[in-house]
Design a protein around this motif. Structure first.
Motif, mmCIF file in Angstrom:
data_model
loop_
_atom_site.group_PDB
_atom_site.id
_atom_site.type_symbol
_atom_site.label_atom_id
_atom_site.label_comp_id
_atom_site.label_asym_id
_atom_site.label_seq_id
_atom_site.Cartn_x
_atom_site.Cartn_y
_atom_site.Cartn_z
ATOM 1 N N PRO A 157 71.260 -85.992 28.914
ATOM 2 C CA PRO A 157 71.161 -85.751 30.358
ATOM 3 C C PRO A 157 71.103 -84.268 30.726
ATOM 4 N N GLN A 158 71.666 -83.409 29.901
ATOM 5 C CA GLN A 158 71.667 -81.970 30.182
ATOM 6 C C GLN A 158 70.252 -81.399 30.251
ATOM 7 N N LEU A 159 69.298 -82.022 29.572
ATOM 8 C CA LEU A 159 67.918 -81.522 29.616
ATOM 9 C C LEU A 159 67.350 -81.590 31.029
ATOM 10 N N LEU A 160 67.737 -82.608 31.767
ATOM 11 C CA LEU A 160 67.237 -82.765 33.136
ATOM 12 C C LEU A 160 67.745 -81.658 34.055
ATOM 13 N N GLN A 161 68.878 -81.071 33.696
ATOM 14 C CA GLN A 161 69.435 -79.974 34.496
ATOM 15 C C GLN A 161 68.843 -78.627 34.089
ATOM 16 N N ARG A 162 68.353 -78.532 32.861
ATOM 17 C CA ARG A 162 67.965 -77.234 32.308
ATOM 18 C C ARG A 162 66.452 -77.002 32.207
ATOM 19 N N LEU A 163 65.661 -78.054 32.342
ATOM 20 C CA LEU A 163 64.220 -77.920 32.125
ATOM 21 C C LEU A 163 63.410 -78.323 33.345
ATOM 22 N N PRO A 164 62.238 -77.723 33.511
ATOM 23 C CA PRO A 164 61.353 -78.149 34.599
ATOM 24 C C PRO A 164 60.866 -79.577 34.374
ATOM 25 N N LEU A 165 60.628 -80.279 35.456
ATOM 26 C CA LEU A 165 60.172 -81.670 35.355
ATOM 27 C C LEU A 165 58.833 -81.787 34.643
ATOM 28 N N SER A 166 58.002 -80.769 34.722
ATOM 29 C CA SER A 166 56.705 -80.824 34.033
ATOM 30 C C SER A 166 56.896 -80.940 32.524
ATOM 31 N N ILE A 167 57.875 -80.254 31.971
ATOM 32 C CA ILE A 167 58.142 -80.332 30.524
ATOM 33 C C ILE A 167 58.787 -81.663 30.181
ATOM 34 N N ILE A 168 59.705 -82.139 31.013
ATOM 35 C CA ILE A 168 60.333 -83.445 30.793
ATOM 36 C C ILE A 168 59.262 -84.539 30.809
ATOM 37 N N ALA A 169 58.378 -84.498 31.773
ATOM 38 C CA ALA A 169 57.313 -85.507 31.878
ATOM 39 C C ALA A 169 56.430 -85.481 30.631
ATOM 40 N N SER A 170 56.029 -84.306 30.209
ATOM 41 C CA SER A 170 55.189 -84.175 29.024
ATOM 42 C C SER A 170 55.906 -84.732 27.793
ATOM 43 N N TYR A 171 57.182 -84.397 27.650
ATOM 44 C CA TYR A 171 57.981 -84.887 26.523
ATOM 45 C C TYR A 171 58.067 -86.417 26.523
ATOM 46 N N LEU A 172 58.155 -87.001 27.704
ATOM 47 C CA LEU A 172 58.230 -88.462 27.818
ATOM 48 C C LEU A 172 56.854 -89.130 27.700
#
Length: 186
Positions: A157-172
Motif C-alpha cells: 500500500p505504501q507505493l500508492l502514497q509514494r508514486l504517481p498514478l501513471s507509474i502505478i497504472a503502468s505497473y498494473l
C-alpha cells in the motif's frame, strides 16, 4: 534497510561470509530521475535499495511500460546483464532520491567462485527473482485489473502514497483512466 538485513533476508550466511560479502558493496546516493541502467546497454552493477524507490521499465512505441518496482531491501539489476552479460532490455530509474549499495557484477562473480556460501546466496537470490517474476506473470494473465489493484493495495500500500498514478497504472498493466475508475469504486 541496512545492507546486512537485506543480504540475510535472501539467505543465511556465516559471520565470515557475511563480512566478506558486506565489504564488497559501496554506498551511493542518486537523485530522483537518475537512470542506473539504460536499455540496450551492459551495466556493471547490482544495487540494493536502502532508501527510496526505483523501477524497471521499457519504452515501447514511445510509451514507458513499468514492469518492476523496488523499494527498501530490493535488489535491482538487469537479469540479462547479470546472468548472460548481454545488453539489457530495460531501463532502471530512481523514482525518489535514493541511497543504494552497489557491487560490480564481476566482483560478485569472483566471490561466488571462491566462497560456496556466497555462491549459494546468489543462487537463492536468482530463485527468489524467478518466483517474483512468475507471480507477476500469473497475476497479469489471470487476475482482473481490479484484482491486481486490490492485491497491490494489500501487499504494497505504501507505493500508492509514494508514486504517481501513471507509474502505478503502468505497473498494473492498465491505463490511468482505468485505474481512476477502479479507485473511485472503493
Amino acid at each position: 534497510m541496512e545492507l546486512q538485513q537485506a543480504l540475510l533476508s535472501i539467505h543465511p550466511l556465516s559471520e565470515n561470509s557475511l563480512h566478506e560479502l558486506m565489504h564488497s558493496w559501496d554506498l551511493s546516493t542518486y537523485p530522483k530521475g537518475h537512470v542506473l541502467s539504460k536499455q540496450d546497454t551492459i551495466e556493471k552493477y547490482i544495487y540494493i535499495v536502502t532508501r527510496g524507490i526505483i523501477r524497471a521499465y521499457r519504452i515501447i512505441n514511445g510509451e514507458e511500460i513499468t514492469f518492476w518496482i523496488g523499494e527498501e531491501g530490493s535488489i535491482a539489476c538487469s537479469m540479462r546483464n547479470y546472468v548472460e552479460n548481454k545488453p539489457s532490455y530495460e531501463n532502471i530509474e530512481t523514482l525518489e532520491n535514493c541511497t543504494l549499495f552497489r557491487i560490480k557484477i564481476s566482483d560478485l562473480t569472483c566471490l561466488y567462485d571462491k566462497n560456496i556460501e556466497i555462491a549459494n546466496w546468489g543462487r537463492k537470490f536468482i530463485e527468489y527473482e524467478i518466483i517474483k517474476t512468475e507471480n507477476k506473470l500469473i497475476h497479469q494473465l489471470y487476475l482482473s485489473a481490479k484484482e491486481r489493484y486490490n492485491l497491490l493495495l494489500k501487499e504494497r500500500p505504501q507505493l500508492l502514497q509514494r508514486l504517481p498514478l501513471s507509474i502505478i497504472a503502468s505497473y498494473l498493466g492498465i491505463t490511468q483512466v482505468s485505474l481512476s475508475r477502479i479507485r473511485s469504486m472503493k
